[in-house]
Design an enzyme around this catalytic site. Sequence first.
Site, PDB file in Angstrom:
ATOM      1  N   SER A 137       0.866  -1.196   0.000  1.00  0.00           N
ATOM      2  CA  SER A 137       0.000   0.000   0.000  1.00  0.00           C
ATOM      3  C   SER A 137       0.894   1.235   0.000  1.00  0.00           C
ATOM      4  O   SER A 137       2.036   1.169   0.474  1.00  0.00           O
ATOM      5  CB  SER A 137      -0.861   0.001   1.272  1.00  0.00           C
ATOM      6  OG  SER A 137      -1.488   1.257   1.447  1.00  0.00           O
ATOM      7  N   TYR A 150      -0.858  -0.921  10.393  1.00  0.00           N
ATOM      8  CA  TYR A 150      -1.091  -1.228   8.970  1.00  0.00           C
ATOM      9  C   TYR A 150       0.130  -0.785   8.158  1.00  0.00           C
ATOM     10  O   TYR A 150       0.668  -1.555   7.353  1.00  0.00           O
ATOM     11  CB  TYR A 150      -2.350  -0.509   8.503  1.00  0.00           C
ATOM     12  CG  TYR A 150      -2.762  -0.799   7.076  1.00  0.00           C
ATOM     13  CD1 TYR A 150      -3.303  -2.025   6.721  1.00  0.00           C
ATOM     14  CD2 TYR A 150      -2.625   0.173   6.075  1.00  0.00           C
ATOM     15  CE1 TYR A 150      -3.694  -2.288   5.406  1.00  0.00           C
ATOM     16  CE2 TYR A 150      -3.012  -0.077   4.772  1.00  0.00           C
ATOM     17  CZ  TYR A 150      -3.546  -1.316   4.439  1.00  0.00           C
ATOM     18  OH  TYR A 150      -3.931  -1.568   3.132  1.00  0.00           O
TER      19      TYR A 150
END
Length: 250
Positions: A137, A150
């Site tokens: 990401s 994350y």
Amino acid sequence: MNSAGVIWITGASSGIGAALAREMAAHGWQIAASGRNRERLDALCADAPEAIHAFELDVTDTKANERVVAEIQQQLGPIDIAVFNAGVGSQFNATHFDAADVQDRMTVNYGGAVNGIGAVLPAMLEHGKGQIAMTASVAGFRGLPGGAPYSASKAAMIALAEGLKLDLEGQGIDVSVITPGFVRTPMTDKNRFPMPFMIDVEDAARRIRRGLAGKRFEITFPRRLSYTVKLLQRLPYALYFPIIRRIARL
Ligand SMILES: NC(=O)c1ccc[n+]([C@@H]2O[C@H](COP(=O)([O-])OP(=O)(O)OC[C@H]3O[C@@H](n4cnc5c(N)ncnc54)[C@H](OP(=O)(O)O)[C@@H]3O)[C@@H](O)[C@H]2O)c1
């Protein structure tokens, strides 16, 4: 139509993985689609029964990854491309630091990719060819407010991909890292903060397919967002922290 090859996609029961499965099926691939949710996998297979095949899997289970790879090879043949896309992410409150929840992001996102690579790489090395891709990401480019666990899991995936690319390029194995910005999926549907330059999941799947076909190391999109975050990545802390604080307040 002759098959273009066999692609294994984890996290295929929803969002980006499901859209990628449909996109690859439309381009002649045989898809081994993995996820835990059998109902959603079956619904995906019903979209293209000749092309998409369900292989139920919890990516955190090392032995189950090995079992699923053996089943895919037996039913569909050698795996040409493996996309480790299964992932979890949600807002994080550092003042209520729950170690198990923080570890969970790492166990599923990074650990799941590691388990999958461990299961699929021996056969690829034996054949002297194969392609491994991981969905990280743009959040892995830098530590972000409200998303430290994350970001940490995705940063680990990016570093893993960089190192593996260098180690495996002489062995016929191509490695890619996919770093999307915001894509409209059940994961982002939960977010209650602004998500600039959000794209549709079909658009994301098309970009990933093209990147895989070109064997690009980095598949990053939309560039307006990822290049902006890359600029932030290069800033010294003295500039990065005040700028990201200001952006987070917007
Ligand atoms: N959407 C975005 O804006 C965005 C941006 C950057 C990166 N990403 C990354 O893209 C990937 C896909 O995300 P998405 O947005 O498509 O989310 P999603 O719709 O929530 O899909 C997540 C997928 O991961 C699977 N999964 C979760 N835990 C699993 C486990 N333990 N074992 C096996 N599969 C598991 C889920 O399947 P089951 O529940 O069936 O197991 C599901 O198929 C993730 O890695 C995410 O971090 C997303």
